[in-house]
Design an enzyme around this catalytic site. Structure first.
Site, PDB file in Angstrom:
ATOM      1  N   ARG A 181      23.527  -7.405   1.796  1.00  0.00           N
ATOM      2  CA  ARG A 181      23.185  -8.812   1.959  1.00  0.00           C
ATOM      3  C   ARG A 181      21.781  -8.860   2.556  1.00  0.00           C
ATOM      4  NH1 ARG A 181      29.031 -10.715   4.299  1.00  0.00           N
ATOM      5  NH2 ARG A 181      29.940 -11.458   2.343  1.00  0.00           N
ATOM      6  N   GLN A 210      24.747  -0.298   5.956  1.00  0.00           N
ATOM      7  CA  GLN A 210      25.690   0.574   5.257  1.00  0.00           C
ATOM      8  C   GLN A 210      25.647   0.366   3.745  1.00  0.00           C
ATOM      9  OE1 GLN A 210      29.224   1.190   8.431  1.00  0.00           O
ATOM     10  NE2 GLN A 210      29.316  -0.788   7.419  1.00  0.00           N
ATOM     11  N   ASN A 239      29.122   3.628   4.214  1.00  0.00           N
ATOM     12  CA  ASN A 239      29.863   2.397   4.437  1.00  0.00           C
ATOM     13  C   ASN A 239      31.216   2.677   5.089  1.00  0.00           C
ATOM     14  OD1 ASN A 239      30.694  -0.253   4.428  1.00  0.00           O
ATOM     15  ND2 ASN A 239      31.303  -0.240   2.271  1.00  0.00           N
ATOM     16  N   ASP A 382      38.574  -7.000  14.852  1.00  0.00           N
ATOM     17  CA  ASP A 382      38.222  -7.839  15.998  1.00  0.00           C
ATOM     18  C   ASP A 382      39.466  -8.346  16.717  1.00  0.00           C
ATOM     19  OD1 ASP A 382      38.947  -9.376  13.802  1.00  0.00           O
ATOM     20  OD2 ASP A 382      37.114 -10.579  13.779  1.00  0.00           O
ATOM     21  N   HIS A 406      28.716 -20.004   9.298  1.00  0.00           N
ATOM     22  CA  HIS A 406      29.225 -18.883   8.512  1.00  0.00           C
ATOM     23  C   HIS A 406      29.923 -19.447   7.279  1.00  0.00           C
ATOM     24  CE1 HIS A 406      31.938 -15.551   7.417  1.00  0.00           C
ATOM     25  NE2 HIS A 406      31.157 -14.747   8.102  1.00  0.00           N
TER      26      HIS A 406
END
Length: 635
Positions: A181, A210, A239, A382, A406
């Protein structure tokens, strides 16, 4: 673009100033967003008259009123009273002209009161200080500024909300994990470089790349590298997913002796960044009574006036995340008014159980005491870390007014390869942080499988079964950081045609008769879902269907509706294309038999497997394990 300090509003570009020694800036007073792409009313509202709003300055005409009782404009005092010992906040600002500035506060029920005020009469860059005690906000409430004029004009700038500090502010590194990205990540880095005042509160900015399309291959990377200078650390590695990328930042920030460690602010690469979040999260984390994970909130990128959720919890045994804590705002329109014509804010304090890593500050001490994240690749990494921290006495706070934009979760389709990790890692989290009720877990697996099969979600059913089977293989599946699992699930799903999203330009070749692609809307949620499912199963087994074919809008693609077709053209949730689901009775029966076997395995093997995961946690979350995965020799 990259700007220079003299092209930015000086009130924002300069390092935080104004407060006395022994104080830190808790937040800056901003009247406009970092870009015109976001609504300025999230920062300040012109409630009467006219005003010119800029990033760090507002200029009111005669007979005007501007309020900062907004998402970014409020000082969320209830969170400061609950989690810190800060007795009061001081608001420093500069005024020019004639008018009035008030410091207002609200209570739990949104009833306002005046805390402090200043009258300006022909002021010329006059410094002003207002003070508000943080003493009546335990259950809810906040503070904000109200700026008014009558016959004169007034300008307000350089607003700083500051609090006292009695201990050194710990160094904080920003860590961005990125995978192909490039433009999004460069935009995020540029936003940091363009706000030196916010950047001044953090130390190193580490990018863990990555991807196969590296940032360093772009000319813009050289520009942003020059702007960030020695702050930037760029690391490339294979990655290992979000877990591996973010953990690399934690790993590097906590190398060496504890006195050399830094706290870490994790940041997604594809957010629209509000650099102010760095000021607010670091100040709050430096002020809490005990080490605390401090999370930024998520606003929706496609719908920037909406807050995704203000506090959440997960139900691992039910494989569900993002559940709103009672009283939390969820998909709230922050620019609207409530039933009492008052601004929509998180007035009552709600305590979250974890925070997503789109933006989240993790103190180094917590990492030292509970270990690093699990090598889950991504999804639930997370959440598991947040619950592990809770189990060790470290809370998480989702701080209102600290947010980034986001990509909207509601516009992402569920039928994707990474759902494998959602299912598998949810089971791992259940093994570590619940009693691991095989009754609840198998009931959930059975419910998902039954709805997937009747609605022709065969690839998604296979994804779920693979996830459960791999979970049952035990903690050894995490030895490579799950890189092999990521490749394998893509290979498995490739055998299921309905997992492929097609552009609308291909529709005529796949559905030549346009009448076969007419929209068929959902009639509504059934009153008796088990009975409806039994009818749909009968349709499948007897090869009957109310509709031979048709087009199903994304919002209508419920199992009870799609299961009424032999062949359904279904809009993807992102509304960028479509999928074709075609009934296949033989495949459905094959998956059902496999599912029944998997359920029996969960009942017989699940408790023992769960204990194996618990036993493996110390090794999986150790520095040595991550050093092995990164190929780092620590001597």
């Amino acid at each position: 673009m990259l700007t220079t300090p003299d092209t930015i509003d000086s009130a924002v570009a300069s390092a935080p100033s104004g407060p006395d020694a022994g104080r830190i800036v808790a937040q800056r007073g901003l009247f406009f967003g970092p870009t015109p792409q976001v609504p300025e009313d999230l920062y300040s509202r012109v409630e009467r008259g006219t005003a010119r709003r800029r990033r760090g300055r507002v200029e009111l005409g005669q007979g005007s009123l501007v309020s900062t009782n907004t998402y970014f404009g409020r000082f969320h005092a209830t969170y400061w009273q609950r989690w810190t010992d800060v007795p009061a906040v001081e608001v420093d600002l500069v005024v020019s002209g004639t008018g009035r500035v008030r410091l207002l506060a609200s209570d739990t029920n949104k009833v306002w009161r005046i805390v402090d005020a200043h009258e300006a009469e022909g002021a010329d860059a006059e410094p002003v200080r207002l003070t508000g005690a943080i003493d009546r906000f335990l259950d809810g409430g906040g503070m904000w500024l109200e700026i008014t004029t009558e016959t004169g004009e007034l300008a307000v700038s350089e607003v700083r909300w500051s609090v006292p500090t009695t201990r050194p502010v710990p160094p904080t590194d920003v860590v961005i994990c990125t995978f192909n990205r490039v433009e999004d990540c460069l935009n995020t880095l540029t936003a940091m470089a363009d706000d030196p005042g916010a950047l001044a509160v953090v130390g190193r900015v580490q990018v863990v790349d990555q991807g196969t399309d590296p940032l360093e291959s772009r000319e813009r990377f050289a520009e942003v590298s020059a702007a960030l200078g020695e702050r930037l650390r760029y690391v490339r590695q294979p990655n290992l997913g979000g877990a591996g990328g973010f953990t690399r930042g934690l790993f590097d920030a906590t190398a060496g002796a504890p006195e050399d460690h830094s706290d870490v602010l994790l940041m997604d690469d594809d957010v629209l960044l509000e650099p102010e979040i760095m000021v607010r999260l670091t100040a709050f984390a430096a002020s809490t009574r005990h080490p605390t994970i401090v999370g930024g909130q998520m606003l929706n990128l496609l719908h920037p006036g909406h807050l995704h959720i203000s506090a959440e919890y997960a139900d691992p045994e039910d494989l569900r995340v993002g559940l709103p804590v009672r009283g939390a705002l969820k998909e709230a329109y922050l620019l609207g008014l409530d039933e009492h014509d008052l601004p929509i804010n998180q007035e009552r304090r709600v305590d979250t159980e974890y925070n997503g890593w789109w933006s989240c500050l993790i103190p180094a001490r917590i990492v030292r005491e509970i270990g690093y994240p699990l090598p889950l690749f991504f999804q639930w990494d997370d959440i598991e870390f947040g619950y592990r921290a809770r189990a060790h006495g470290f809370p998480t706070v989702a701080l209102p007014g600290a947010g980034v934009w986001h990509a909207d979760f509601g516009w992402k389709d569920w039928d994707e390869w990474h759902r494998y990790f959602n299912f598998r890692n949810g089971l791992i989290t259940a093994a570590l942080h619940t009693g691991f009720s095989t009754k609840r877990i198998t009931r959930r697996i059975g419910l998902l499988m039954s709805t997937y099969l009747v609605s022709m979600h065969y690839g998604l059913a296979a994804t779920l079964l693979q996830a459960v089977e791999d979970f049952l293989d035990g903690p050894g599946i995490l030895r490579d950081g799950s890189a092999a699992a990521a490749a394998e699930i893509r290979r498995i799903r490739a055998a299921y045609p309905e997992t492929v999203v097609h552009p609308m330009s291909e529709l005529p070749s796949q559905v030549p008769d346009f009448r076969d692609a007419q929209v068929v809307r959902d009639a509504g949620k059934p009153g008796n879902e088990p009975l409806t499912w039994a009818k749909r199963l009968a349709f499948l087994l007897t090869d009957r269907a109310p509709h031979a074919t048709g087009f199903v809008p994304a919002g209508d693609a419920h199992w009870w509706h799609v299961s009424t077709f032999r062949r359904a053209v279904v809009a993807d949730m992102g509304e960028t294309g479509y999928r074709i689901r075609t009934r296949d009775r033989a495949r459905a029966l094959e998956l059902a038999k496999r599912g029944a076997h998997v359920v029996r395995r969960v009942v017989s093997e699940g408790p023992g497997v769960a204990q194996r995961y618990r036993d493996a946690v110390p090794g999986l979350t150790s520095r040595a394990n991550w050093a092995r995965l990164y190929g780092v020799d620590e001597g």
